[in-house]
Design a protein around this motif. Structure first.
Motif, short mmCIF file in Angstrom:
data_model
loop_
_atom_site.label_atom_id
_atom_site.label_comp_id
_atom_site.label_asym_id
_atom_site.label_seq_id
_atom_site.Cartn_x
_atom_site.Cartn_y
_atom_site.Cartn_z
N GLU A 60 0.87 -1.26 -0.10
CA GLU A 60 -0.14 -0.06 -0.01
C GLU A 60 0.90 1.26 -0.14
OE1 GLU A 60 -0.64 -2.66 1.95
OE2 GLU A 60 -2.58 -3.34 1.43
N GLN A 61 2.28 1.19 0.38
CA GLN A 61 2.75 2.38 0.53
C GLN A 61 3.55 2.93 -0.50
OE1 GLN A 61 3.61 -0.80 1.85
NE2 GLN A 61 5.93 -0.96 2.10
N PHE A 62 3.46 2.07 -1.74
CA PHE A 62 3.98 2.15 -3.05
C PHE A 62 2.83 2.56 -4.05
CE2 PHE A 62 6.75 -1.11 -0.98
CZ PHE A 62 7.67 -0.44 -0.77
N THR A 63 2.91 3.87 -4.47
CA THR A 63 1.67 4.09 -5.28
C THR A 63 2.19 4.55 -6.75
OG1 THR A 63 1.99 6.50 -4.42
CG2 THR A 63 0.29 4.87 -3.18
N ARG A 64 3.38 4.86 -7.00
CA ARG A 64 3.73 5.39 -8.20
C ARG A 64 4.38 4.19 -9.16
NH1 ARG A 64 7.14 9.50 -8.51
NH2 ARG A 64 8.63 8.42 -7.09
N PHE A 65 4.26 3.87 -10.21
CA PHE A 65 4.80 2.85 -11.22
C PHE A 65 5.04 3.28 -12.60
CE2 PHE A 65 2.75 0.71 -7.58
CZ PHE A 65 3.66 -0.26 -7.17
N LYS A 66 5.89 2.51 -13.37
CA LYS A 66 5.98 2.75 -14.60
C LYS A 66 5.92 1.27 -15.16
CE LYS A 66 8.16 4.44 -18.34
NZ LYS A 66 7.28 5.17 -19.24
N LEU A 67 5.35 1.42 -16.40
CA LEU A 67 5.19 0.08 -17.19
C LEU A 67 6.77 -0.05 -18.24
CD1 LEU A 67 1.65 -0.74 -18.18
CD2 LEU A 67 3.07 -2.04 -17.07
N LEU A 68 7.46 -1.02 -17.87
CA LEU A 68 8.60 -1.47 -19.02
C LEU A 68 8.33 -2.46 -19.47
CD1 LEU A 68 11.30 -0.80 -15.91
CD2 LEU A 68 10.19 1.05 -17.40
N HIS A 69 9.11 -2.65 -20.62
CA HIS A 69 9.27 -3.80 -21.28
C HIS A 69 10.54 -3.75 -22.06
CE1 HIS A 69 8.58 -1.43 -25.05
NE2 HIS A 69 7.64 -0.57 -24.27
N GLU A 70 10.65 -5.21 -22.61
CA GLU A 70 11.83 -5.50 -23.45
C GLU A 70 11.80 -4.43 -24.97
OE1 GLU A 70 13.37 -9.75 -23.59
OE2 GLU A 70 11.26 -9.78 -23.63
N ASP A 71 12.98 -4.10 -25.24
CA ASP A 71 13.11 -3.37 -26.43
C ASP A 71 12.92 -4.33 -27.66
OD1 ASP A 71 13.21 -1.10 -28.06
OD2 ASP A 71 15.44 -0.94 -27.76
N LYS A 72 11.67 -4.72 -27.87
CA LYS A 72 11.31 -5.30 -29.05
C LYS A 72 9.89 -5.22 -29.49
CE LYS A 72 9.84 -9.99 -26.98
NZ LYS A 72 10.24 -11.10 -26.88
N PRO A 73 9.37 -5.40 -30.74
CA PRO A 73 8.03 -5.06 -30.98
C PRO A 73 7.25 -6.24 -30.54
CG PRO A 73 9.69 -5.61 -33.14
CD PRO A 73 10.48 -5.99 -31.79
N GLN A 74 6.02 -5.51 -30.03
CA GLN A 74 4.93 -6.28 -29.28
C GLN A 74 5.44 -7.23 -28.39
OE1 GLN A 74 3.17 -8.44 -32.77
NE2 GLN A 74 2.23 -6.29 -33.28
N PRO A 75 6.06 -6.65 -27.23
CA PRO A 75 6.57 -7.48 -26.17
C PRO A 75 5.21 -8.17 -25.38
CG PRO A 75 6.60 -5.19 -25.33
CD PRO A 75 6.31 -5.07 -27.11
N LYS A 76 5.29 -9.27 -24.97
CA LYS A 76 4.23 -10.12 -24.09
C LYS A 76 4.27 -9.64 -22.97
CE LYS A 76 4.01 -13.59 -27.50
NZ LYS A 76 3.72 -15.08 -27.89
#
Length: 139
Positions: free
Chosen positions: A29-45
């Motif tokens: 609950e104390q963590f509220t800020r996030f960033k979505l990351l992904h591999e540097d490739k087309p259409q990461p799953k």
């Protein structure tokens, strides 16, 4: 532009891409800020929901569509207000992946999807949903 250190290396974070979970996530609950990351490739799953409040906290997530899971979730007025949600088309659902014991397949938490308003970049985890199917090795 903010630079953060993660287990994936240094990442530049545009403030316009930060996802905020006003109530945090259950157990975090104390963590509220996030960033979505992904591999540097087309259409990461697989994506990583990286905490901006703790560089050591990240969750592997996939879209519910990737696993063929379709939901009809009813949000309360309070939840809609929390997400600043006016249009249901603005919602995307992510499922948190969990790694089992060594050598065992991954599983997706289908009973508690992350509900994200892509316009406001606000999210919550909708817990307590009933699901009869557990998907394994789908990614």
């Amino acid at each position: 532009m903010q630079i953060i250190k993660t287990r994936f290396g240094e990442v530049a974070v545009d403030p316009n891409t930060i996802l905020t979970f006003p109530r945090g996530l259950p157990g975090f609950e104390q963590f509220t800020r996030f960033k979505l990351l992904h591999e540097d490739k087309p259409q990461p799953k697989v994506l990583w929901l990286q905490s901006l409040d703790d560089e050591n906290l990240a969750f592997s997530v996939v879209t519910s569509e990737l696993l063929g899971v379709n939901y009809q979730i009813q949000l309360s007025d309070d939840e809609c207000q929390l997400l600043e949600l006016d249009n249901p088309d603005d919602v995307t659902l992510l499922l948190v992946l969990a790694k089992q014991e060594s050598g065992q397949p991954f599983s997706a938490n289908t009973q508690a999807p992350l509900v994200i308003n892509v316009k406001s970049r606000l999210g919550l985890q909708k817990t307590g949903l009933q699901a009869d199917i557990v998907f394994r090795n789908a990614v």
